[in-house]
Design an enzyme around this catalytic site. Structure first.
Site: not given
Ligand code: SAJ
Length: 424
Positions: A203, A257
């Site tokens: 995780k 997360c």
């Molecule tokens: N973000 C960026 N650039 C990107 C992608 C995301 O700046 O290219 C930012 C987003 O705007 C946000 C943050 O990163 O602020 C996180 O967003 P996210 O969509 O990457 O992830 P979360 O936090 O919504 O969900 C993540 C997911 N983990 C992965 O993709 C490895 C999800 O599968 C997990 O279940 C979740 O964390 C969790 O609960 O741990």
């Protein structure tokens, strides 16, 4: 297994509870927040997630779901409470500990306990197990214990809960098998069994991997500003390479997360987690960088009226936890700017340091500078034709590459784009 007691009815616990209930399992959902329990028992929900309200309504109509303030005897217990961190980035395990303590008096022979909350390595064996052992039962023999991380993406939780591969890390093989039998009730993705500590590491590794990759995208944005090219164009071209997939730069990394979990590695092994720490620091610096961009675009910050569009931690969610957009607004206010923020998914949220308003028009009407902080779908209708009618502001800072710069320039706006603005 016929009954499950789920502790914590947030973004993970509630969808999981509704999923079990609509698959024929009796579910007691427990939350310490009376508002959450009352809202659910009225047939409403306290969070925004596509499809969740309908599923919770079905769960209640099935007669299988009830929310309560305290646990009840059940065949299985699932802990899905938050694991935030303290100001010094140490994991705050108090919710996990109190959930395990709340379960212990109800634990019976043959029960299964699953920890779903993201936790530092060894939490299941070194923190949860000793608490449950106080029941007098023997872990792995008279009760079963496993770690099973949630891996669903907010915004797509209901689909991913069913379709994603599920990891079950038991403290022994029979605990993993019991966990697999439970989740097989609704999981259609592969169910992978492993040890509890491996599952904890898996995780943390997943979210750390994403954080590090976003950090490199953010670093590329800073380099692009220095070398005066457009990082968005460069990333689009680089991603045509068959083995390259650069993520998007932006105002920073938020949510409960990805901005939290890598710190668990830094705390557990500071001598080793060097790349992880540097990436966290890069992403945490992004809101400060955005504030510098805004200052440059609008000739300073003192008494500048700034309209901030979007406060959520990412597009199309209502979750403001660890949101870089909120951080940007706080930093702007600290620097003497007067901020009016509009978050379409959370209209009533109040903040100490800046004002929130209930419409985009209200946010921008008397602004000097408009800042786009979240790429919400609702903002896509925001055109230069509309903007010229609503505001005298002609300076826009786009931190998420949402605007078509040439249209806005043609309408008389000055656009600063993160990852493109020349360094001053
Ligand atoms: N973000 C960026 N650039 C990107 C992608 C995301 O700046 O290219 C930012 C987003 O705007 C946000 C943050 O990163 O602020 C996180 O967003 P996210 O969509 O990457 O992830 P979360 O936090 O919504 O969900 C993540 C997911 N983990 C992965 O993709 C490895 C999800 O599968 C997990 O279940 C979740 O964390 C969790 O609960 O741990």
């Amino acid at each position: 297994m016929n009954s499950v007691c789920i502790l914590g009815l947030g973004y993970i616990g509630l969808p999981t509870a509704a999923m079990f209930a609509t698959h024929g399992i009796k579910v007691i959902g427990v939350d310490v927040n009376p508002h959450v329990v009352e809202t659910l028992n009225r047939g409403e929900i306290h969070i925004h997630e596509p499809g969740l309200l309908d599923l919770v309504k079905q769960a209640i109509a099935s007669g299988n779901f009830q929310a309560s303030h305290q646990p009840e005897p059940a065949d299985a217990f699932i802990i899905a409470v938050p694991t935030p961190f303290y100001g010094d980035k140490q994991a705050d395990m108090r919710f996990v500990i109190s959930a395990a303590e709340a379960i212990t008096p109800f634990l019976r022979t043959g029960n299964l306990v699953i920890l779903e909350s993201t936790s530092p390595p060894l939490t299941t064996t070194n923190i949860v197990k000793p608490i449950l052992d106080k029941s007098g039962l023997t872990a792995g023999e008279s009760y079963y214990l496993a770690y099973s991380p949630e891996r669903v993406l907010p915004g797509q939780i209901l689909n991913e809960l069913v379709e994603n591969a599920r990891v079950i890390g038991g403290i022994n093989p029979i605990s993993s098998q019991r966990g697999r039998d439970l989740y097989a009730t609704f999981v259609r993705g592969e169910i992978v069994m492993t040890s509890a500590t491996t599952a904890e590491m898996v995780k943390l590794m997943e979210n750390t991997y994403r954080d590090v990759n976003i950090a490199i995208a953010n670093e590329f944005a800073l380099l692009a500003e220095r070398f005066q090219i457009n990082v968005w164009e460069a990333i689009e071209i680089a991603n045509r390479h068959p083995r390259v997939k650069i993520l998007k730069p932006g105002p920073g990394v938020g949510g409960h997360c990805i901005s939290v979990d890598p710190w668990f590695f830094v705390e557990a092994a500071p001598d080793l987690a060097k790349v992880i720490l540097a990436s966290r620091q890069r992403n945490d610096h992004q809101p400060h960088h955005v504030v510098e961009l805004i200052a440059r675009a609008g000739a300073g910050l003192k008494d500048r009226r700034i309209a901030a569009l979007g406060l959520a931690y990412k597009p199309d969610v209502d979750d403001l936890r660890e949101s870089p957009a909120v951080e940007v607004c706080n930093l702007l206010s600290n620097a003497g700017a007067v901020v009016k923020a509009f978050e379409p998914y959370k209209l009533d949220q109040q903040f100490e340091k800046f004002q929130t308003v209930r419409s985009l028009a209200e946010a921008i009407q008397d602004a000097d500078t408009i800042v786009l902080l979240v790429n919400h779908k609702n903002f896509r209708d925001f055109t230069p034709q509309l903007a010229v009618q609503l505001t005298r502001a002609r300076t826009i800072v786009d931190t998420v590459n949402m605007l078509n710069a040439s249209d806005w320039k043609a309408a008389g706006f000055r656009i600063s784009l993160l990852g493109n603005t020349p360094e001053s």
